[in-house]
Design an enzyme around this catalytic site. Sequence first.
Site, short mmCIF file in Angstrom:
data_model
loop_
_atom_site.label_atom_id
_atom_site.label_comp_id
_atom_site.label_asym_id
_atom_site.label_seq_id
_atom_site.Cartn_x
_atom_site.Cartn_y
_atom_site.Cartn_z
N GLU A 338 0.77 -1.24 0.00
CA GLU A 338 0.00 0.00 0.00
C GLU A 338 0.80 1.30 0.00
O GLU A 338 0.58 2.17 0.86
CB GLU A 338 -0.96 0.00 1.19
CG GLU A 338 -2.01 -1.08 1.09
CD GLU A 338 -3.01 -1.04 2.21
OE1 GLU A 338 -2.79 -0.33 3.21
OE2 GLU A 338 -4.04 -1.72 2.10
N GLU A 442 -6.29 -8.10 0.25
CA GLU A 442 -7.04 -7.81 1.47
C GLU A 442 -8.51 -7.58 1.15
O GLU A 442 -8.84 -6.89 0.20
CB GLU A 442 -6.49 -6.57 2.19
CG GLU A 442 -5.08 -6.68 2.71
CD GLU A 442 -4.66 -5.44 3.48
OE1 GLU A 442 -5.56 -4.64 3.87
OE2 GLU A 442 -3.46 -5.25 3.69
#
Length: 579
Positions: A338, A442
């Site tokens: 991320e 995720e």
Amino acid sequence: MSREMLQTPHGATNNARPHDQGDGFPVKPLSSGTQVGSSTGTRGDSANGSGNGTRSFVGRHRKKILVGTVVLTLSAVGVLIALLVKRPWNHNDESSSSFFGGHRGGTHGDGNGNNAAGNNNGSPPRFDNKSVVQISSSVRCNAHTPPLDQPFEYGKQPIRGVNLGGWLVLEPFITPSMFEPYISQNVTDEYTLTKLLGKEKAKEYLQKHYSTWVTEDTFKRIRDLGLNHVRIPVGFWALGGLTEDEPYVPDLSLDYLLQGLKWAAQYGLRAMVEIHGAPGSQNGWNHSGRSGEIRWMNGTPEGEINGERTIEYIKQLTRLLQGPGMEHVSPMFGLLNEPAIFMLERPPIDKWYKNAFKEFRNITGAGKGPWGVLHDGFLGLTEWEGFMPNSDRLALDVHNYLIFDHNLIRLSRNDQVNFPCDVWSKNMQKSTAAFGPTLVGEFSSATNDCATYLNGIGVGYRWDGSFQPEEDRIKGLPLDEAACQPKLHGAEDGYCSCKEQNRIGYYTPEYRKFLSDFTQTQMDAFEQGMGWFYWNFKTETNALWSYFDGAEQGWIPKDANNRPGGCLSLGRSIEPYSG
């Protein structure tokens, strides 16, 4: 873990999914040259802005700060030299020393930069008998998955996995009990926690956590739930080489990573190891290790240094995963979790991605070693069409959550259940055709953001109308309207209360059915790409983020390979992508 905006529906462009060859996705297809579209959402909108304030200031006052820039650059060079002296990173892939003695392609060093031939077959200290992963040809996690000594056919069989979050990188929302004794002393992340405790006390504190949060039984339970992969986040500090202003506990978590890989192998599970926290923080969120300012690739000399340091850590961890037995149990590697590309200038990040992947493959060799996985940086999948075509086993990772988007969190239950079938499935198909192999690293069962500290300590929640980021609070901006609206989300007493949403005992049979439908439609949608990793395997306080709790409570299937629900069961078929 983050908290990703949605990938919205787009017009079709490419006309075919790449043909499966070998392991299913041997090489990324060439770009079709067509436009897939652009994603929207609160974070996606920021990506199209002018960038952060630092770069805008520099652009307006370049002449005025020229002298200051020169001074900063010289200082940064000095810091880099000091780092290189302190820890001799390997800049020569063939022979130089590294954190682990420079293992490459079967050759090991002695831990001092020498290519030793004796002493445990030349293995550096990390590759002693305790760290070698033993693989049996008969070990397989379930009948749907090949044994570890045979290739997993990515693109032909889906990844079905969970994250081991909150283990080797702390997160307040996963283990709030580790932070609550120190919140009054301004502890908000692993950086401030370890800085407050000091190295010795922090080491003791973390060692107790590492040894109890994940155990051998964790991997056994994962196997017994029909899963085939685990994703293991790790911070850069696991590899040592810290600067004086980095208070993290070095090296300790690396030993637990090695133990985790051994357990994974023991139960026939494959692992995706990924760097979750980079020097300087790649996103400014607490799960990177340090919340606040992004000091990674932010257009400053410090940011450039942290970018280079991150590549060195990638190289060191890659060498480790080339060690004895590792090639079977760690076939995927996440270069960086991320990075907040939507808040940074993209061209330098594109260059960084290319350089990082090049260094990664220089170590593994062409056609060897793990898959390399890049995160979409919250730009949306369509922004990566044609990026790095024909790369050797390169995959794109996206994290899909409804709850961090003010529009999606307000959807009715029925619309939330159908959204994966109608939208996310198409996004996975399009990205697979236009970029190449795409996975979801995720997602969760949560349809609200009520988990304790999920948005950060003291930030509040969108669901009940208490959410207010620090920058909004400083500006005196009012709170947003509560996302929960009884007329859309049911009329049960307490439904719009985060306190009740965090309590399993509150969940009615109807609500559990809703959670089951939503979870399984996501699984169906994400298997239109390479597959999925659920976030997380467990938490302390919120069952909607715990795979183990969800399986026990009935909204997650007890066998991931035999799911009773999903899109088809709800009459929502997933149409093949046709371009």
